[in-house]
Design a protein around this motif. Structure first.
Motif, PDB file in Angstrom:
ATOM      1  N   GLY A 175      45.391  45.432  43.708  1.00  0.00           N
ATOM      2  CA  GLY A 175      45.461  45.671  45.143  1.00  0.00           C
ATOM      3  C   GLY A 175      46.308  46.898  45.440  1.00  0.00           C
ATOM      4  N   HIS A 176      46.416  47.217  46.725  1.00  0.00           N
ATOM      5  CA  HIS A 176      47.038  48.487  47.112  1.00  0.00           C
ATOM      6  C   HIS A 176      47.348  48.513  48.598  1.00  0.00           C
ATOM      7  N   GLY A 177      48.237  49.391  48.957  1.00  0.00           N
ATOM      8  CA  GLY A 177      48.423  49.685  50.364  1.00  0.00           C
ATOM      9  C   GLY A 177      47.190  50.425  50.879  1.00  0.00           C
ATOM     10  N   TYR A 182      43.201  56.136  52.653  1.00  0.00           N
ATOM     11  CA  TYR A 182      42.683  54.991  51.891  1.00  0.00           C
ATOM     12  C   TYR A 182      43.739  54.422  50.953  1.00  0.00           C
ATOM     13  N   HIS A 183      43.650  54.655  49.638  1.00  0.00           N
ATOM     14  CA  HIS A 183      44.601  54.001  48.733  1.00  0.00           C
ATOM     15  C   HIS A 183      46.006  54.572  48.900  1.00  0.00           C
ATOM     16  N   GLU A 184      46.973  53.699  49.006  1.00  0.00           N
ATOM     17  CA  GLU A 184      48.354  54.197  48.964  1.00  0.00           C
ATOM     18  C   GLU A 184      49.257  53.136  48.337  1.00  0.00           C
ATOM     19  N   ILE A 205      47.731  46.027  53.612  1.00  0.00           N
ATOM     20  CA  ILE A 205      47.479  46.028  52.163  1.00  0.00           C
ATOM     21  C   ILE A 205      46.127  45.387  51.867  1.00  0.00           C
ATOM     22  N   ALA A 206      45.616  45.698  50.685  1.00  0.00           N
ATOM     23  CA  ALA A 206      44.433  44.986  50.177  1.00  0.00           C
ATOM     24  C   ALA A 206      44.870  44.221  48.937  1.00  0.00           C
ATOM     25  N   ILE A 207      44.433  42.969  48.864  1.00  0.00           N
ATOM     26  CA  ILE A 207      44.645  42.172  47.645  1.00  0.00           C
ATOM     27  C   ILE A 207      43.271  41.952  47.034  1.00  0.00           C
ATOM     28  N   GLU A 208      43.154  42.169  45.722  1.00  0.00           N
ATOM     29  CA  GLU A 208      41.831  42.082  45.109  1.00  0.00           C
ATOM     30  C   GLU A 208      41.860  41.605  43.662  1.00  0.00           C
ATOM     31  N   PRO A 209      41.959  40.280  43.473  1.00  0.00           N
ATOM     32  CA  PRO A 209      41.934  39.748  42.113  1.00  0.00           C
ATOM     33  C   PRO A 209      40.583  39.952  41.421  1.00  0.00           C
ATOM     34  N   PHE A 238      37.176  39.514  44.358  1.00  0.00           N
ATOM     35  CA  PHE A 238      37.220  39.236  45.799  1.00  0.00           C
ATOM     36  C   PHE A 238      38.346  40.051  46.406  1.00  0.00           C
ATOM     37  N   GLU A 239      38.149  40.518  47.625  1.00  0.00           N
ATOM     38  CA  GLU A 239      39.164  41.374  48.243  1.00  0.00           C
ATOM     39  C   GLU A 239      39.195  41.205  49.755  1.00  0.00           C
ATOM     40  N   HIS A 240      40.412  41.204  50.293  1.00  0.00           N
ATOM     41  CA  HIS A 240      40.582  41.289  51.741  1.00  0.00           C
ATOM     42  C   HIS A 240      41.644  42.335  52.065  1.00  0.00           C
TER      43      HIS A 240
HETATM   44 CO    CO Z   1      40.750  47.900  47.530  1.00  0.00          CO
END
Ligand code: CO
Ligand code: MF3
Ligand code: CO
Length: 261
Positions: A175-177, A182-184, A205-209, A238-240
């Motif tokens: 995951g990422h900020g 976009y990605h940070e 943030i995005a969490i994505e296992p 999966f990601e949110h």
């Molecule tokens: Co993402």
């Protein structure tokens, strides 16, 4: 990014809502015989009709709207007319929607990033469990999020579910900020890392296992994008995108018919 100004919160909500509803719409089209290209075309159309743009198209040269990753493909699969889904496949669909604000000639982009892995027709009970467990790990991670929680809390919640199911956890991606570009930072590992970095209210943030039926290891394919498991065992993702609040989160990319468990 930290969003606190109300107009910006509204725009990030809009981006998340467009991403979530588009993802739900294309996931409902998954059936034997459809190509990942067709899913991509529909997603791009829906995102543009809603007044947003596809975040990934052109991002670092990615050529499409949806990262579509089938079976042993983990993430970043490129949609293709010849990639026809068949009964028993699983496919991770990951997309982003960008909503732009222009002020005094300057652009500010607000982004929703979200993914699910879905079954094509009937899949094996083992694959059903892989999808259910990976999804459950996302919800478990979401449930520990609030201002003051650490990145380690997130990784730990995900790792516990992976360990219980005997899955490999992808180490190289996470995951990422989410910011204007976009990605940070921060990078959010899907396992315990000991990180004491704390979430703050207003952070997006995005969490994505990503869980593998086999080992942890992945490799990059010749196309320079598609990440596959080294042992060719199937993988789910999966990601949110989430807005951190003082006492929890707002799931920005919640799908219209999603039931959060
Ligand atoms: Co993402
Ligand atoms: N959607 C991926 C993520 O969740 C990143 C995709 S990068 C792209 O972080 F270039 F493939 F779009
Ligand atoms: Co994504």
């Amino acid at each position: 990014m930290i969003v606190t100004a109300v107009p910006d919160i509204e725009l990030i909500r809009k981006a998340g809502q467009i991403a979530g509803s588009t993802l739900e719409a294309i996931s409902q089209m998954v059936q034997p015989g459809i190509s990942t290209w067709e899913l991509d075309e529909l997603a791009e159309k829906l995102i543009r009709e809603a007044g947003a743009t596809p975040t990934f198209k052109g991002y670092r040269g990615f050529p499409a709207t949806v990262c579509s990753s089938v079976n042993e493909e983990v993430v970043h699969g490129i949609p293709n007319k010849n990639k026809i889904l068949k009964e028993g496949d699983i496919v991770s669909l990951d997309l982003g929607a960008t909503v732009r604000k222009t002020e005094n000639g300057k652009h500010f982009d607000f982004i929703g990033d979200t993914a699910i892995t879905v079954a094509c027709g009937q899949i094996s009970p083992r694959l059903e469990k892989l999808l259910a467990d990976t999804k459950a790990s996302l919800y478990a991670a979401i449930s520990v999020c609030k201002a003051g929680a650490t990145l380690d809390d997130i990784g730990g919640a995900i790792e516990d579910i992976a360990k219980a199911g005997g899955y490999g956890i992808v180490r190289e991606y996470g995951g990422h900020g989410i910011g204007y570009q976009y990605h940070e930072d921060p990078f959010i590992l899907n396992y315990r890392s000991g990180s004491k970095t704390k979430l703050k209210a207003g952070m997006v943030i995005a969490i994505e296992p990503m869980f593998n039926q086999g080992g942890d290891h992945v490799r990059l394919k010749q196309d320079g994008w598609t990440v596959v498991t080294k042992d060719y065992k199937p993988s789910a993702h999966f990601e949110h995108s989430l807005l951190i609040t003082d006492d929890g989160v707002e799931i920005l990319t919640k799908r219209p018919n999603e039931v959060i468990k």
